[in-house]
Write a protein that holds these residues in place. Sequence first.
Motif, short mmCIF file in Angstrom:
data_model
loop_
_atom_site.label_atom_id
_atom_site.label_comp_id
_atom_site.label_asym_id
_atom_site.label_seq_id
_atom_site.Cartn_x
_atom_site.Cartn_y
_atom_site.Cartn_z
N ARG A 136 0.83 -0.99 -0.09
CA ARG A 136 -0.13 0.10 -0.10
C ARG A 136 0.90 1.38 0.03
O ARG A 136 0.45 2.23 -0.58
CB ARG A 136 -0.98 0.01 1.16
N CYS A 137 1.82 1.14 0.57
CA CYS A 137 2.88 2.54 0.79
C CYS A 137 4.16 2.15 0.15
O CYS A 137 4.88 1.14 0.35
CB CYS A 137 3.06 2.67 2.29
N VAL A 138 4.46 2.98 -0.69
CA VAL A 138 5.70 2.92 -1.55
C VAL A 138 6.66 4.18 -1.19
O VAL A 138 6.40 5.30 -1.09
CB VAL A 138 5.29 3.06 -3.00
N GLY A 159 3.02 11.04 -8.79
CA GLY A 159 2.11 11.21 -7.49
C GLY A 159 2.94 10.90 -6.34
O GLY A 159 2.24 11.00 -5.00
N TYR A 160 4.21 10.93 -6.19
CA TYR A 160 4.99 10.75 -4.93
C TYR A 160 5.35 12.20 -4.26
O TYR A 160 5.39 13.26 -4.96
CB TYR A 160 6.54 10.18 -5.25
N ARG A 161 5.41 12.36 -3.16
CA ARG A 161 5.93 13.48 -2.48
C ARG A 161 7.32 13.39 -1.77
O ARG A 161 7.61 12.27 -1.28
CB ARG A 161 4.66 14.10 -1.38
N GLU A 162 7.92 14.48 -1.54
CA GLU A 162 9.11 14.33 -0.73
C GLU A 162 8.61 14.30 0.78
O GLU A 162 8.39 15.18 1.42
CB GLU A 162 9.96 15.56 -0.84
N ALA A 163 9.01 13.13 1.53
CA ALA A 163 8.34 12.83 2.75
C ALA A 163 9.62 13.44 3.74
O ALA A 163 9.24 13.58 4.86
CB ALA A 163 8.19 11.13 3.02
N ALA A 171 26.95 11.96 1.60
CA ALA A 171 28.12 12.91 1.66
C ALA A 171 27.92 14.42 1.98
O ALA A 171 26.62 14.63 1.73
CB ALA A 171 28.75 12.72 0.37
N PRO A 172 28.86 15.03 2.46
CA PRO A 172 28.55 16.47 2.53
C PRO A 172 27.87 17.22 1.17
O PRO A 172 28.29 16.99 0.36
CB PRO A 172 29.99 17.10 2.65
N GLY A 173 26.90 17.79 1.55
CA GLY A 173 26.07 18.45 0.29
C GLY A 173 25.13 17.35 -0.30
O GLY A 173 24.54 17.93 -1.44
N ASP A 174 25.22 16.32 -0.01
CA ASP A 174 24.32 14.97 -0.85
C ASP A 174 23.45 14.73 0.14
O ASP A 174 23.75 13.50 1.13
CB ASP A 174 25.26 14.05 -1.47
N ALA A 175 22.21 15.03 0.38
CA ALA A 175 21.32 14.68 1.06
C ALA A 175 20.53 13.27 0.57
O ALA A 175 20.43 13.05 -0.53
CB ALA A 175 20.32 15.88 1.08
N LYS A 176 19.86 12.69 1.59
CA LYS A 176 19.08 11.56 1.36
C LYS A 176 17.52 12.11 1.05
O LYS A 176 17.16 12.81 2.19
CB LYS A 176 19.10 10.54 2.30
N LEU A 177 17.16 11.85 -0.02
CA LEU A 177 15.59 12.52 -0.13
C LEU A 177 14.72 11.17 -0.18
O LEU A 177 15.10 10.10 -0.97
CB LEU A 177 15.25 12.88 -1.62
N ILE A 178 13.64 11.14 0.67
CA ILE A 178 12.73 9.90 0.83
C ILE A 178 11.52 10.50 0.17
O ILE A 178 10.65 11.38 0.85
CB ILE A 178 12.49 9.66 2.12
N ASP A 193 -3.91 13.65 1.52
CA ASP A 193 -2.78 14.16 1.84
C ASP A 193 -1.56 13.43 1.49
O ASP A 193 -0.49 13.87 1.56
CB ASP A 193 -2.51 14.25 3.62
N GLY A 194 -2.04 12.26 0.75
CA GLY A 194 -0.88 11.27 0.32
C GLY A 194 0.23 10.78 1.20
O GLY A 194 1.28 10.33 0.95
N ASP A 195 -0.29 10.77 2.51
CA ASP A 195 0.72 10.31 3.41
C ASP A 195 0.72 8.67 3.64
O ASP A 195 -0.60 8.13 4.21
CB ASP A 195 0.52 10.97 4.93
N PRO A 196 1.67 8.10 3.38
CA PRO A 196 1.67 6.63 3.42
C PRO A 196 1.77 6.06 4.92
O PRO A 196 1.43 5.01 4.98
CB PRO A 196 2.77 6.35 2.48
N ARG A 197 2.13 6.94 5.89
CA ARG A 197 2.02 6.50 7.11
C ARG A 197 0.85 6.46 7.86
O ARG A 197 0.57 5.92 8.79
CB ARG A 197 2.93 7.24 7.85
#
Length: 198
Positions: A136-138, A159-163, A171-178, A193-197
């Motif tokens: 259900r949640c990706v 349809g994904y949102r940055e959670a 690395a410095p300057g390289d964030a993990k986006l979920i 709200d698109g919140d998979p939680r």
Amino acid sequence: MGRSATHPSAVLSARSGERSFDEILWRAAPAAGDVESVRELVTPTGVFSGEEVAIAAELVTETLERGSAAGYEFVFAERVSETRRLVGYSCFGPIPATAESFDIYWLAVHGDERRRGLGAALLARSEAQIAAAGGRCVWIDTSSRDDYAPAHRLYRAAGYREAARLEGFYAPGDAKLIFAKTLAISGAPDRADGDPRR
């Protein structure tokens, strides 16, 4: 990417709402030749490190050796006009200790096939397999680097949102986006709200 899969997430008829892809063979089961084909697909992008390329191939190997116990599923797209050639693939699987959550670990498209809708088709087919397996949640973990911008656009368009954003994760300057998306259950509306939680 989740678990030990790293961070990239850089059948002959079309599904409903999907562009028609002439001469594309879709399949889910990995074959022995896919280990090298996946390596050859992801290496030329220049986005993935040697370690990441090795992991991409390793997940195919592990699935060939262990079957469903490996916990990885795939969608392979092969162009069959001349000789069969892997032009795109995705790798995903259930997240351990969760009820309905899946990670998409890899989604890659050959350079010659980009901007033709193949990435969106791979993502849609992955979601369909996830839903069929009770997901259900990706979730998609990826890098914030500029060379991942096309992937970010693809996820948002689907349809994904940055959670979440974890600064300096890779690395410095390289964030993990979920990125996250809640899949619609047949006959039920999407959550506004698109919140998979939830």
